[in-house]
Design a protein around this motif. Structure first.
Motif, PDB file in Angstrom:
ATOM      1  N   LEU A 239      18.617  67.770  42.304  1.00  0.00           N
ATOM      2  CA  LEU A 239      18.683  69.032  43.032  1.00  0.00           C
ATOM      3  C   LEU A 239      18.571  68.793  44.535  1.00  0.00           C
ATOM      4  N   GLY A 240      17.589  67.987  44.946  1.00  0.00           N
ATOM      5  CA  GLY A 240      17.429  67.701  46.366  1.00  0.00           C
ATOM      6  C   GLY A 240      18.647  67.009  46.953  1.00  0.00           C
ATOM      7  N   ALA A 241      19.202  66.050  46.233  1.00  0.00           N
ATOM      8  CA  ALA A 241      20.364  65.311  46.731  1.00  0.00           C
ATOM      9  C   ALA A 241      21.595  66.208  46.817  1.00  0.00           C
ATOM     10  N   THR A 242      21.833  67.017  45.781  1.00  0.00           N
ATOM     11  CA  THR A 242      23.038  67.856  45.749  1.00  0.00           C
ATOM     12  C   THR A 242      22.992  68.933  46.818  1.00  0.00           C
ATOM     13  N   VAL A 243      21.839  69.580  46.967  1.00  0.00           N
ATOM     14  CA  VAL A 243      21.707  70.653  47.955  1.00  0.00           C
ATOM     15  C   VAL A 243      21.885  70.121  49.374  1.00  0.00           C
ATOM     16  N   SER A 244      21.361  68.929  49.650  1.00  0.00           N
ATOM     17  CA  SER A 244      21.365  68.426  51.019  1.00  0.00           C
ATOM     18  C   SER A 244      22.653  67.723  51.417  1.00  0.00           C
ATOM     19  N   THR A 245      23.486  67.353  50.463  1.00  0.00           N
ATOM     20  CA  THR A 245      24.685  66.568  50.773  1.00  0.00           C
ATOM     21  C   THR A 245      25.582  67.233  51.815  1.00  0.00           C
ATOM     22  N   PRO A 246      26.004  68.504  51.638  1.00  0.00           N
ATOM     23  CA  PRO A 246      26.863  69.112  52.665  1.00  0.00           C
ATOM     24  C   PRO A 246      26.162  69.248  54.014  1.00  0.00           C
ATOM     25  N   ILE A 247      24.846  69.471  53.997  1.00  0.00           N
ATOM     26  CA  ILE A 247      24.099  69.674  55.243  1.00  0.00           C
ATOM     27  C   ILE A 247      24.023  68.376  56.040  1.00  0.00           C
ATOM     28  N   TRP A 248      23.779  67.250  55.370  1.00  0.00           N
ATOM     29  CA  TRP A 248      23.751  65.967  56.065  1.00  0.00           C
ATOM     30  C   TRP A 248      25.087  65.686  56.749  1.00  0.00           C
ATOM     31  N   GLY A 249      26.188  65.983  56.064  1.00  0.00           N
ATOM     32  CA  GLY A 249      27.501  65.737  56.655  1.00  0.00           C
ATOM     33  C   GLY A 249      27.710  66.520  57.936  1.00  0.00           C
ATOM     34  N   LYS A 250      27.329  67.786  57.932  1.00  0.00           N
ATOM     35  CA  LYS A 250      27.503  68.619  59.122  1.00  0.00           C
ATOM     36  C   LYS A 250      26.567  68.180  60.238  1.00  0.00           C
TER      37      LYS A 250
ATOM     38  N   GLY B  24      14.939  63.111  47.006  1.00  0.00           N
ATOM     39  CA  GLY B  24      16.326  63.502  46.816  1.00  0.00           C
ATOM     40  C   GLY B  24      16.969  64.041  48.077  1.00  0.00           C
ATOM     41  N   LEU B  25      16.183  64.751  48.908  1.00  0.00           N
ATOM     42  CA  LEU B  25      16.715  65.248  50.181  1.00  0.00           C
ATOM     43  C   LEU B  25      17.207  64.091  51.044  1.00  0.00           C
ATOM     44  N   GLY B  26      16.449  63.006  51.077  1.00  0.00           N
ATOM     45  CA  GLY B  26      16.896  61.835  51.822  1.00  0.00           C
ATOM     46  C   GLY B  26      18.086  61.164  51.177  1.00  0.00           C
ATOM     47  N   SER B  27      18.074  61.107  49.836  1.00  0.00           N
ATOM     48  CA  SER B  27      19.170  60.464  49.110  1.00  0.00           C
ATOM     49  C   SER B  27      20.500  61.142  49.383  1.00  0.00           C
ATOM     50  N   GLY B  28      20.489  62.469  49.586  1.00  0.00           N
ATOM     51  CA  GLY B  28      21.737  63.188  49.837  1.00  0.00           C
ATOM     52  C   GLY B  28      22.473  62.687  51.057  1.00  0.00           C
ATOM     53  N   GLY B  29      21.742  62.112  52.031  1.00  0.00           N
ATOM     54  CA  GLY B  29      22.389  61.616  53.238  1.00  0.00           C
ATOM     55  C   GLY B  29      22.798  60.163  53.183  1.00  0.00           C
ATOM     56  N   LEU B  30      22.353  59.414  52.161  1.00  0.00           N
ATOM     57  CA  LEU B  30      22.643  57.978  52.123  1.00  0.00           C
ATOM     58  C   LEU B  30      24.115  57.693  51.851  1.00  0.00           C
ATOM     59  N   MET B  31      24.621  58.237  50.740  1.00  0.00           N
ATOM     60  CA  MET B  31      26.017  57.983  50.379  1.00  0.00           C
ATOM     61  C   MET B  31      26.958  58.585  51.410  1.00  0.00           C
ATOM     62  N   VAL B  32      26.703  59.845  51.793  1.00  0.00           N
ATOM     63  CA  VAL B  32      27.564  60.527  52.749  1.00  0.00           C
ATOM     64  C   VAL B  32      27.523  59.819  54.099  1.00  0.00           C
TER      65      VAL B  32
END
Length: 513
Positions: free
Chosen positions: A53-64, A106-114
């Motif tokens: 949940l943390g990774a999925t929610v944060s993924t678009p936000i990290w990109g922007k 998970g919030l941090g993980s969302g920005g790693l791949m992106v």
């Protein structure tokens, strides 16, 4: 950037990606020990759900945020958050603490791949990026195979807390290397963060992830909880669209979807995630119950799939760099994936490990045509200022597709398993074995040997039949991949020589976007 500079920072990018992909696999292997120490078996699924949940929610936000504030700063911040979350998880004293810290991690993980893909996009023009596809595919192979091995070793020989502490040396090395050697162009822009849009997107995505996690498992699909979450998702995302159209700095610029190639490749990514991640989720269970593999060895049995992925990624990357052409590869990949799903639908209790390995190799070959190529097309379809958003949206589409695939195929698997068991051992025994009666499933590698021989044979045959059904249904989703991919337009990759015709096509696509 010069090749020498790229070679210096590339290991840092690869280590960051490896962190994101390894963590869930290692933790999943160590979960029995975690539950034995902390208790709270009824909250077991939330340890995984909170992270996803943390990774999925944060993924678009990290990109922007990377587009607004600079890729390096935002990427390093995501690594720091991930490592801090790992430390907190390692020191958790009870299950609620662990669940909360996993969400933070998970919030941090969302920005790693992106972040890794977007930074590579800044360093390397699309025409040259194919040369690096094989190395990113190799990271995926290491994670898929090495994750169960590391997790199994930690479970057998060390405290479960090392499932989280093991991230620190790898992440620390990546952090130091990138902080010292990563040099990206600095851009100065006026910023107005779309916090309301970010909140709406987070609410909608959270509802979708919870629906796919709880639906058919913790709550019935027609229950008030699931219907309420569906209503929340629809309302949040509808309002999100309205807000994004009006905000000067939208968290997800909807204009990028007017680009034909970007919309098509996002659809391809969703379908690949749906069919691939949804279906292969059940391969380890098949390997352990039907083929008698251990939890650790089931990771090694995925090696043929990863080998196929690696070989194809290397070849496709070199061909794209050499020719600048990419349109044909998603089409071929979709067709090969259809063949793989058809072959895997033939799995039964008598299928040998060699035969299933060949089927998985075919699946890996198809994945190699699609995984990195779809990201390349997405990044080449937008302006450089939207590179982070394009990377995060492509990743997000695949993640959401995977979440829906796991939910849909999970329902298919459970329903088919119960029906097959009912035919062989009777409805009451089927309820007890599959969890259909609400008491929780009792099928597992540890309990299989305690069952009577006749029941054990019925369980093995039923697991094989249910797994076969999942892949048969996956064919229906996979067949749409080449149908979408065939409409992708060949546009010259940035960073390579352009003919007059390619320049005209690039201009036309830019006008569409």
């Amino acid at each position: 950037m010069p090749d020498k500079h790229i070679r210096v920072v590339l290991p840092g990018l690869l280590m960051a990606m490896l962190l994101a992909m390894l963590d869930n696999v290692i933790v999943g292997t160590a979960m029995p020990r975690i539950v034995g120490d902390l208790g709270g078996v009824d909250h077991l699924s939330w340890v995984v759900t909170a992270y996803v949940l943390g990774a999925t929610v944060s993924t678009p936000i990290w990109g922007k945020l990377g587009d607004l504030y600079g890729r390096k700063t935002v990427f390093l911040t995501s690594i720091v958050l991930f490592l801090l979350g790992s430390v907190l998880c390692g020191f958790a004293q009870d299950m609620p603490q662990l669940i909360g810290f996993r969400a933070f991690q998970g919030l941090g993980s969302g920005g790693l791949m992106v972040g890794a893909m977007a930074v590579l996009g800044d360093l390397v023009p699309p025409r040259e990026r194919g040369r690096y596809q094989g190395q990113f595919a190799a990271v995926m192979a290491v994670a898929m195979v090495g994750g169960p091995l590391v997790g199994g070793f930690i479970t057998d020989h060390a405290d479960w807390r090392w499932a989280f502490f093991v991230n620190l040396p790898l992440g620390g090395a990546a952090l130091v290397l990138l902080a010292l050697r990563l040099d990206l162009p600095k851009r100065r822009t006026e910023h107005r963060i779309d916090w309301f849009g970010a909140a709406l997107l987070s609410a909608g995505v959270t509802a979708l992830v919870l629906i796919t996690t709880w639906g058919g498992n913790q709550y019935a699909w027609g229950s008030a909880q699931i219907l309420g979450l569906a209503a929340l998702a629809v309302v949040s995302l509808a309002v999100f669209v309205v807000v994004e159209r009006r905000h000067p700095e939208p968290i997800l610029p909807l204009g990028i979807f007017r680009n034909r190639n970007f919309s098509l490749v996002s659809g391809v990514g969703f379908l690949v995630g749906f069919a691939m991640f949804g279906a292969i989720t059940f391969l380890p269970l098949y390997q352990q119950i039907v083929q008698g593999a251990s939890a650790t060895n089931s990771g090694l049995l995925l090696l043929p799939m990863m080998g196929g992925l690696l070989v194809t990624s290397l070849l496709v990357g070199r061909m794209i760099t050499k020719t600048g052409k990419y349109r044909i590869y998603p089409v071929i990949g979709g067709l090969v994936m259809i063949l793989a799903m058809v072959l895997l639908s033939r799995l039964d209790a008598d299928t040998s490990k060699l035969e299933s390995g060949i089927y998985m190799t075919v699946l890996g070959l198809g994945m190699g045509f699609l995984m990195q190529t779809s990201m390349l097309i997405a990044q080449n379809s937008v302006e450089l200022k939207d590179l982070g958003v394009a990377s995060s949206t492509a990743t997000f589409a695949r993640s959401i597709g995977g979440a829906f695939g796991v939910a849909a195929f999970g329902a298919i698997f459970n329903h088919r398993l119960h029906d097959l068991l009912a035919d062989r051992v009777g409805p009451q025994a089927a309820d007890r074995l599959s969890g259909g009666g609400g008491g929780g499933a009792t099928i597992g590698p540890a309990t299989l040997g305690a069952l009577p021989a006749q029941v054990r044979t019925a369980v093995v045959d039923s697991i094989a039949g249910a797994t076969s059904s999942v892949f048969l249904w996956a064919v229906a989703a996979t067949v749409l991949v080449p149908l979408l991919a065939v409409f992708i337009r060949e546009v010259a990759l940035r960073g390579g020589p352009e003919t007059a015709q390619e320049r005209a096509e690039s201009t036309l696509v830019a006008q569409e976007g």
